[in-house]
Motif scaffolding. Sequence first.
Motif, short mmCIF file in Angstrom:
data_model
loop_
_atom_site.label_atom_id
_atom_site.label_comp_id
_atom_site.label_asym_id
_atom_site.label_seq_id
_atom_site.Cartn_x
_atom_site.Cartn_y
_atom_site.Cartn_z
N ASP A 249 0.86 -1.18 0.00
CA ASP A 249 0.00 0.00 0.00
C ASP A 249 0.90 1.23 0.00
O ASP A 249 0.99 1.97 0.98
CB ASP A 249 -0.92 -0.01 1.22
CG ASP A 249 -2.03 1.04 1.14
OD1 ASP A 249 -2.08 1.76 0.12
OD2 ASP A 249 -2.80 1.16 2.10
N THR A 250 1.57 1.42 -1.11
CA THR A 250 2.64 2.43 -1.19
C THR A 250 2.12 3.83 -0.95
O THR A 250 2.72 4.61 -0.19
CB THR A 250 3.31 2.36 -2.58
OG1 THR A 250 3.67 1.00 -2.87
CG2 THR A 250 4.55 3.22 -2.62
N GLU A 251 0.99 4.18 -1.58
CA GLU A 251 0.49 5.56 -1.49
C GLU A 251 0.18 5.93 -0.04
O GLU A 251 0.65 6.96 0.47
CB GLU A 251 -0.77 5.73 -2.35
CG GLU A 251 -0.53 5.55 -3.85
CD GLU A 251 -0.69 4.11 -4.32
OE1 GLU A 251 -0.83 3.90 -5.54
OE2 GLU A 251 -0.68 3.20 -3.46
N ALA A 252 -0.58 5.10 0.65
CA ALA A 252 -0.98 5.42 2.02
C ALA A 252 0.22 5.41 2.97
O ALA A 252 0.32 6.24 3.88
CB ALA A 252 -2.03 4.43 2.50
N THR A 253 1.14 4.48 2.76
CA THR A 253 2.30 4.39 3.65
C THR A 253 3.22 5.58 3.47
O THR A 253 3.76 6.12 4.45
CB THR A 253 3.08 3.08 3.38
OG1 THR A 253 2.18 1.97 3.45
CG2 THR A 253 4.19 2.90 4.40
N LEU A 254 3.39 6.03 2.23
CA LEU A 254 4.20 7.22 1.99
C LEU A 254 3.59 8.44 2.68
O LEU A 254 4.31 9.24 3.29
CB LEU A 254 4.30 7.50 0.49
CG LEU A 254 5.51 6.96 -0.27
CD1 LEU A 254 5.50 7.47 -1.71
CD2 LEU A 254 6.82 7.34 0.41
N GLN A 255 2.29 8.58 2.58
CA GLN A 255 1.63 9.73 3.21
C GLN A 255 1.74 9.67 4.73
O GLN A 255 1.81 10.71 5.39
CB GLN A 255 0.17 9.79 2.76
CG GLN A 255 0.01 10.16 1.29
CD GLN A 255 -1.41 10.05 0.79
OE1 GLN A 255 -2.31 9.64 1.54
NE2 GLN A 255 -1.64 10.38 -0.47
N ARG A 256 1.79 8.45 5.27
CA ARG A 256 1.96 8.31 6.72
C ARG A 256 3.39 8.66 7.16
O ARG A 256 3.59 9.32 8.17
CB ARG A 256 1.62 6.87 7.13
CG ARG A 256 1.64 6.67 8.65
CD ARG A 256 1.16 5.29 9.03
NE ARG A 256 2.20 4.28 8.91
CZ ARG A 256 2.15 3.25 8.08
NH1 ARG A 256 1.13 3.09 7.28
NH2 ARG A 256 3.14 2.36 8.05
N LEU A 257 4.36 8.22 6.36
CA LEU A 257 5.76 8.48 6.70
C LEU A 257 6.17 9.92 6.40
O LEU A 257 7.03 10.48 7.09
CB LEU A 257 6.66 7.53 5.92
CG LEU A 257 6.58 6.05 6.27
CD1 LEU A 257 7.40 5.23 5.28
CD2 LEU A 257 7.07 5.80 7.70
N LEU A 258 5.58 10.51 5.35
CA LEU A 258 5.93 11.87 4.94
C LEU A 258 4.65 12.71 4.81
O LEU A 258 4.22 13.07 3.71
CB LEU A 258 6.66 11.84 3.59
CG LEU A 258 8.01 11.11 3.56
CD1 LEU A 258 8.48 10.88 2.13
CD2 LEU A 258 9.06 11.89 4.36
N PRO A 259 4.02 13.07 5.92
CA PRO A 259 2.75 13.80 5.86
C PRO A 259 2.88 15.16 5.17
O PRO A 259 1.90 15.65 4.58
CB PRO A 259 2.35 13.96 7.33
CG PRO A 259 3.61 13.73 8.11
CD PRO A 259 4.42 12.76 7.31
N GLY A 260 4.05 15.78 5.22
CA GLY A 260 4.23 17.07 4.57
C GLY A 260 4.33 16.99 3.07
O GLY A 260 4.40 18.02 2.38
N LEU A 261 4.30 15.78 2.50
CA LEU A 261 4.41 15.61 1.05
C LEU A 261 3.10 15.92 0.33
O LEU A 261 3.11 16.36 -0.82
CB LEU A 261 4.85 14.17 0.76
CG LEU A 261 5.09 13.76 -0.69
CD1 LEU A 261 6.25 14.55 -1.29
CD2 LEU A 261 5.38 12.25 -0.76
N GLN A 262 1.98 15.71 0.98
CA GLN A 262 0.67 15.81 0.36
C GLN A 262 0.41 17.13 -0.37
O GLN A 262 -0.07 17.13 -1.51
CB GLN A 262 -0.43 15.56 1.40
CG GLN A 262 -1.86 15.65 0.88
CD GLN A 262 -2.19 14.58 -0.16
OE1 GLN A 262 -1.60 13.51 -0.13
NE2 GLN A 262 -3.11 14.88 -1.06
#
Length: 407
Positions: A249-262
């Motif tokens: 679940d790459t998209e959700a995990t990235l957003q969890r690890l890097l919340p400022g990326l959104q």
Amino acid sequence: MTADITVTEPIAAAGTATIVAEIAIVGGGLAGSLAAAVLARAGHHVVLVDKRAVHPDEFRVEKIGGPQLQMFRRLGFIDALANAACRYDRVLNVREGKVVDVSVSQAYGLPYADLVAMARSQLPDPSSLIVDDVTAIGCSDDIQHLELASGRRIDARLVVLATGMAGALGYKLGIKRRVLAERHSVSFGFTIARTDGTPFDFEALTCYGERTADGVDYLSLFPVRAGMRANLFMFRDPTDPVMRDLRRDTEATLQRLLPGLQPFLGDFRVTDRVQNWVMDLSIVEGHLQPGIVIIGDAFQTNCPAAGTGVARLLVDVERLCTEYAPRWLMTEGMSQEKIAEFYSDPDKIAADQQSLKMARFRQALTSRDDISWNVRRRLHFLRRRITHRVDQMRPGWLAQVRSALRA
């Protein structure tokens, strides 16, 4: 006795039992292919041996910029690189949802396999690539003997071992690999696109990790011909469940690890298979032997997050192929004393040491949670933000300062 290179048999002759050359390069990845092209274009009789006629697609996708471009230019490959890669000139650097600074400089992105193909395309004679497997190497102060799986044999004055992290041949020669840091880093690679099909609002972007507990160094986004490439670099236990989450679940995990990326990325999707790689830091021992020299990853591995792998490789190729190998071939023999000159080269030593230094620095900056490194981390990004703000108010100021420091 030294072989008479002027009476060599044609490399392309399939029935030739023994091929005679000045230099035999074992391993047709980037290091070996570049070395073969540099030496052959200088007029040396070179054979490049690799198991595959075309280097396969693999995990690595490279971004080439800064001093690396200067070395590609000096070696005469800059036009071929530009034709094979996607160019970009601005990288937006962000952390915790805010802009840290903007890097403005020419850079290129391309898959590693395309980079190897570019290097091989620069061989003056394509038949100098022998598709075969080297099964044994016999080294001496004079002529080196290579046995091939096909039953053929190569006799050469110098052998260049550029086999990457494959160590079977080296092991047979008594060359061992010493691990400096086991499972030092984990890298993920994949391609992304916006869900609505529109282009991203940036040419390239780097998003740095926000919490030491996450072990995220940074996510690098840059263009390649397949789309927007994402390289994620982490210092974390490869068995941690987050590794499985990143694959599934790459998209959700990235957003969890890097919340400022959104705010910068918006809604996106992964468009190809997510791949990952665990890297040990290692260096070879027992490598100082007559008639054989080791370059690139075959000599020392690199931390992908440090971004020093291609730079180190280029230093090896440039110093060996423009300085040492041509000079060695001017006199008889290929003694251990000759080979030692390359390993003692100041530029090579500096590149190797800088690579290890940057690997340790990136890991500490990402993961260390003591007071001193917390302060250092804050100052690191604060200094970059202040410098960026000043340069915005006085455009060109930063470039002038850097130019003055280089003078």
